[in-house]
Design a protein around this motif. Structure first.
Motif, PDB file in Angstrom:
ATOM      1  N   THR A  50       0.813  -1.295  -0.090  1.00 41.60           N
ATOM      2  CA  THR A  50      -0.060   0.019  -0.048  1.00 41.60           C
ATOM      3  C   THR A  50       0.963   1.149   0.071  1.00 41.60           C
ATOM      4  O   THR A  50       1.918   1.514   0.782  1.00 41.60           O
ATOM      5  N   PHE A  51       0.345   2.287  -0.757  1.00 43.39           N
ATOM      6  CA  PHE A  51       1.198   3.700  -0.858  1.00 43.39           C
ATOM      7  C   PHE A  51      -0.036   4.572  -0.775  1.00 43.39           C
ATOM      8  O   PHE A  51      -1.059   4.550  -1.533  1.00 43.39           O
ATOM      9  N   VAL A  52       0.074   5.684   0.064  1.00 41.17           N
ATOM     10  CA  VAL A  52      -0.711   6.870   0.212  1.00 41.17           C
ATOM     11  C   VAL A  52      -0.113   8.040   0.439  1.00 41.17           C
ATOM     12  O   VAL A  52       0.691   7.848   1.181  1.00 41.17           O
ATOM     13  N   LEU A 108       2.266   7.350   3.522  1.00 42.47           N
ATOM     14  CA  LEU A 108       2.527   5.920   4.022  1.00 42.47           C
ATOM     15  C   LEU A 108       2.725   4.716   2.981  1.00 42.47           C
ATOM     16  O   LEU A 108       2.551   4.807   1.679  1.00 42.47           O
ATOM     17  N   TYR A 109       3.794   3.973   3.585  1.00 44.06           N
ATOM     18  CA  TYR A 109       4.465   2.914   2.600  1.00 44.06           C
ATOM     19  C   TYR A 109       3.820   1.640   3.615  1.00 44.06           C
ATOM     20  O   TYR A 109       4.656   1.521   4.705  1.00 44.06           O
ATOM     21  N   ALA A 110       3.481   0.852   2.958  1.00 43.95           N
ATOM     22  CA  ALA A 110       3.287  -0.434   3.747  1.00 43.95           C
ATOM     23  C   ALA A 110       3.267  -1.670   3.096  1.00 43.95           C
ATOM     24  O   ALA A 110       2.978  -1.880   1.790  1.00 43.95           O
ATOM     25  N   LEU A 111       3.858  -2.925   3.367  1.00 40.51           N
ATOM     26  CA  LEU A 111       4.192  -4.258   2.895  1.00 40.51           C
ATOM     27  C   LEU A 111       3.719  -5.349   4.018  1.00 40.51           C
ATOM     28  O   LEU A 111       4.299  -5.305   5.070  1.00 40.51           O
ATOM     29  N   GLU A 146       4.891  -7.854   8.562  1.00 36.41           N
ATOM     30  CA  GLU A 146       4.531  -6.535   7.736  1.00 36.41           C
ATOM     31  C   GLU A 146       5.713  -5.385   8.362  1.00 36.41           C
ATOM     32  O   GLU A 146       6.194  -5.579   9.245  1.00 36.41           O
ATOM     33  N   GLY A 147       5.831  -4.351   7.394  1.00 32.58           N
ATOM     34  CA  GLY A 147       6.582  -3.343   7.610  1.00 32.58           C
ATOM     35  C   GLY A 147       6.000  -1.946   7.148  1.00 32.58           C
ATOM     36  O   GLY A 147       5.248  -2.141   6.132  1.00 32.58           O
ATOM     37  N   THR A 148       5.983  -0.981   7.805  1.00 35.93           N
ATOM     38  CA  THR A 148       5.417   0.272   7.472  1.00 35.93           C
ATOM     39  C   THR A 148       6.482   1.426   7.721  1.00 35.93           C
ATOM     40  O   THR A 148       7.284   1.554   8.737  1.00 35.93           O
ATOM     41  N   ARG A 149       6.294   2.265   6.907  1.00 39.04           N
ATOM     42  CA  ARG A 149       6.951   3.539   7.055  1.00 39.04           C
ATOM     43  C   ARG A 149       6.205   4.893   6.809  1.00 39.04           C
ATOM     44  O   ARG A 149       5.447   4.753   5.686  1.00 39.04           O
ATOM     45  N   THR A 150       5.852   5.686   7.737  1.00 35.62           N
ATOM     46  CA  THR A 150       5.032   6.850   7.650  1.00 35.62           C
ATOM     47  C   THR A 150       5.754   8.134   8.023  1.00 35.62           C
ATOM     48  O   THR A 150       6.797   8.050   8.760  1.00 35.62           O
ATOM     49  N   SER A 151       5.271   9.186   7.217  1.00 37.09           N
ATOM     50  CA  SER A 151       6.055  10.470   7.494  1.00 37.09           C
ATOM     51  C   SER A 151       4.915  11.419   7.543  1.00 37.09           C
ATOM     52  O   SER A 151       3.965  11.401   6.797  1.00 37.09           O
ATOM     53  N   ASN A 152       5.185  12.606   8.362  1.00 40.78           N
ATOM     54  CA  ASN A 152       4.085  13.569   8.410  1.00 40.78           C
ATOM     55  C   ASN A 152       4.680  14.961   8.836  1.00 40.78           C
ATOM     56  O   ASN A 152       5.467  15.161   9.742  1.00 40.78           O
ATOM     57  N   ILE A 153       4.281  15.961   7.893  1.00 41.66           N
ATOM     58  CA  ILE A 153       4.787  17.086   8.192  1.00 41.66           C
ATOM     59  C   ILE A 153       3.518  17.993   8.402  1.00 41.66           C
ATOM     60  O   ILE A 153       2.648  18.326   7.767  1.00 41.66           O
ATOM     61  N   GLN A 154       3.547  18.980   9.508  1.00 47.40           N
ATOM     62  CA  GLN A 154       2.563  19.735   9.725  1.00 47.40           C
ATOM     63  C   GLN A 154       3.265  21.167  10.012  1.00 47.40           C
ATOM     64  O   GLN A 154       3.858  21.391  10.896  1.00 47.40           O
ATOM     65  N   ASN A 155       2.525  22.191   9.537  1.00 46.47           N
ATOM     66  CA  ASN A 155       2.936  23.759   9.596  1.00 46.47           C
ATOM     67  C   ASN A 155       1.769  24.439  10.116  1.00 46.47           C
ATOM     68  O   ASN A 155       0.703  24.473   9.624  1.00 46.47           O
TER      69      ASN A 155
END
Length: 299
Positions: A24-26, A57-60, A78-87
Motif C-alpha cells: 500500500t502507498f498513500v 504511508l508505505y506498507a508491505l 509486515e513493515g510500514t514507514r510513515t511520515s507527517n509534516i505539519q505547519n
C-alpha cells in the motif's frame, strides 16, 4: 493418469494452504485557512491562521496459512514507514508570542511479525496467537530532532480464546493485548486559537496505549450475558489546564492509566410475529487524577 493425479494434489494443496502479499502507498496533503474574530476588547481583531499537513504511508505485508482437518496456522510479517509534516502559521503578530509559528515532522518505521493457531476439538474451539512489533519514531520541531519526544519501543501482544458451542448454548472466554499509538494530530506541537478563552494543542510526549482486555460471553436460547474487564496503560485522554496564568483554557492530551469493567444482559423472546429485545448494562471505571476520582458508573 499421472498428470491428472498431480493436478488434483496441487488443487488440494492450494485449498489447504495459501500465501498472500499486499502493498500500500498513500499520499495526502491538506491546507486549512481559518479566521477568528476577537471583539472582546472592542478592537475588532482578526486572527487568521494557516494549517497545512502532508503525510505519506508505505506498507508491505506478507502472510501465509496452512490448514489441516481441524486446525490452521497463520504466520505473517509486515513493515510500514510513515511520515507527517505539519505547519502552523499565525498571521496576526499580536498573538505570535503565545501561538508561535511552528513546523513539526514525524517519521515512523515499524516492523512486525505474528503467528496465530486455531484448533477444533469437537464442540470446543481454541485460538492462540502472539504479535511482536518494533517501532522507531523520530520527531522534529522546526527541523531539529527532539530526543525526548523520539521513541524506540518493543510491543509483545498475546491473544487467547476458548469457546464452546452446543445446540442453543454458547460460551466463550478471551484475553488479548493490543497497542494503540497516538495520532499525528495528537502529537502536534503547535497551539491553535479557538476563541479568546480557549486554545487547543497536541502533546508530542504522548506514549502508546497498551490495552489488556479479558471477557466472557454466555448465550443460551434468547438470553445473552457479556462481561468484560480492561486495563489501559497510558490511555490517551483530553486534558484541560490554564494557559500561562491567563484567563484561557488550553485543551490538550495526556497519558493516564485506567481500568474499566462492563456487564450487559439482554433477552430477545419471540412473541407472535414480534421479537423485542430487553437490555440492561453497566459500565464503570477506576481512575484517579490529581486527588480526584472519576469512578461514577453509567447504566
Amino acid at each position: 493418469s499421472v498428470q491428472d493425479e498431480i493436478e488434483q494434489k496441487a488443487i488440494e494443496f492450494e485449498n489447504k494452504n495459501s500465501f498472500n502479499l499486499d502493498g500500500t502507498f498513500v499520499s495526502k496533503e491538506n491546507i486549512i485557512n481559518t479566521t477568528a474574530w476577537n471583539d472582546i476588547d472592542n478592537t475588532g481583531n482578526t486572527i487568521p491562521t494557516k494549517n497545512s499537513s502532508k503525510s505519506r504511508l508505505y506498507a508491505l505485508k506478507a502472510w501465509g496459512e496452512i490448514k489441516a482437518h481441524n486446525e490452521s496456522l497463520e504466520i505473517g510479517a509486515e513493515g510500514t514507514r510513515t511520515s507527517n509534516i505539519q505547519n502552523f502559521q499565525m498571521e496576526n503578530e499580536a498573538f505570535i508570542e503565545d501561538l508561535p509559528n511552528n513546523q513539526n515532522k514525524s517519521v515512523q518505521n515499524t516492523i512486525a511479525a505474528y503467528i496465530s493457531y486455531t484448533k477444533n476439538w469437537g464442540k470446543f474451539t481454541f485460538n492462540g496467537g502472539i504479535r511482536y512489533e518494533y517501532n522507531i519514531f523520530d520527531y522534529f520541531i522546526n527541523g531539529i530532532k527532539q530526543d525526548a519526544e523520539s521513541k524506540r519501543y518493543h510491543v509483545l501482544s498475546p491473544s487467547l480464546s476458548l469457546s464452546y458451542h452446543k445446540e442453543k448454548l454458547s460460551v466463550s472466554l478471551n484475553y488479548r493485548t493490543t497497542a494503540k499509538k497516538p495520532t499525528y494530530w495528537q502529537l502536534r506541537s503547535n497551539i491553535s486559537y479557538n476563541n479568546p478563552f480557549s486554545y487547543e494543542g497536541g502533546n508530542p510526549t504522548l506514549q502508546k496505549t497498551i490495552n489488556h482486555h479479558c471477557g466472557i460471553l454466555f448465550s443460551y436460547t434468547d438470553f445473552h450475558i457479556e462481561c468484560a474487564y480492561s486495563y489501559k496503560e497510558d490511555d490517551i485522554m483530553l486534558y484541560q489546564q490554564h494557559f500561562k496564568e491567563k484567563p484561557v483554557i488550553l485543551t490538550s492530551f495526556i497519558n493516564h492509566n485506567r481500568q474499566t469493567i462492563s456487564a450487559n444482559f439482554s433477552y430477545s423472546p419471540i412473541i407472535g410475529i414480534w421479537k423485542p429485545t430487553f437490555a440492561i448494562g453497566l459500565s464503570a471505571q477506576n481512575m484517579h487524577h490529581n486527588g480526584y476520582n472519576y469512578n461514577k458508573p453509567i447504566f
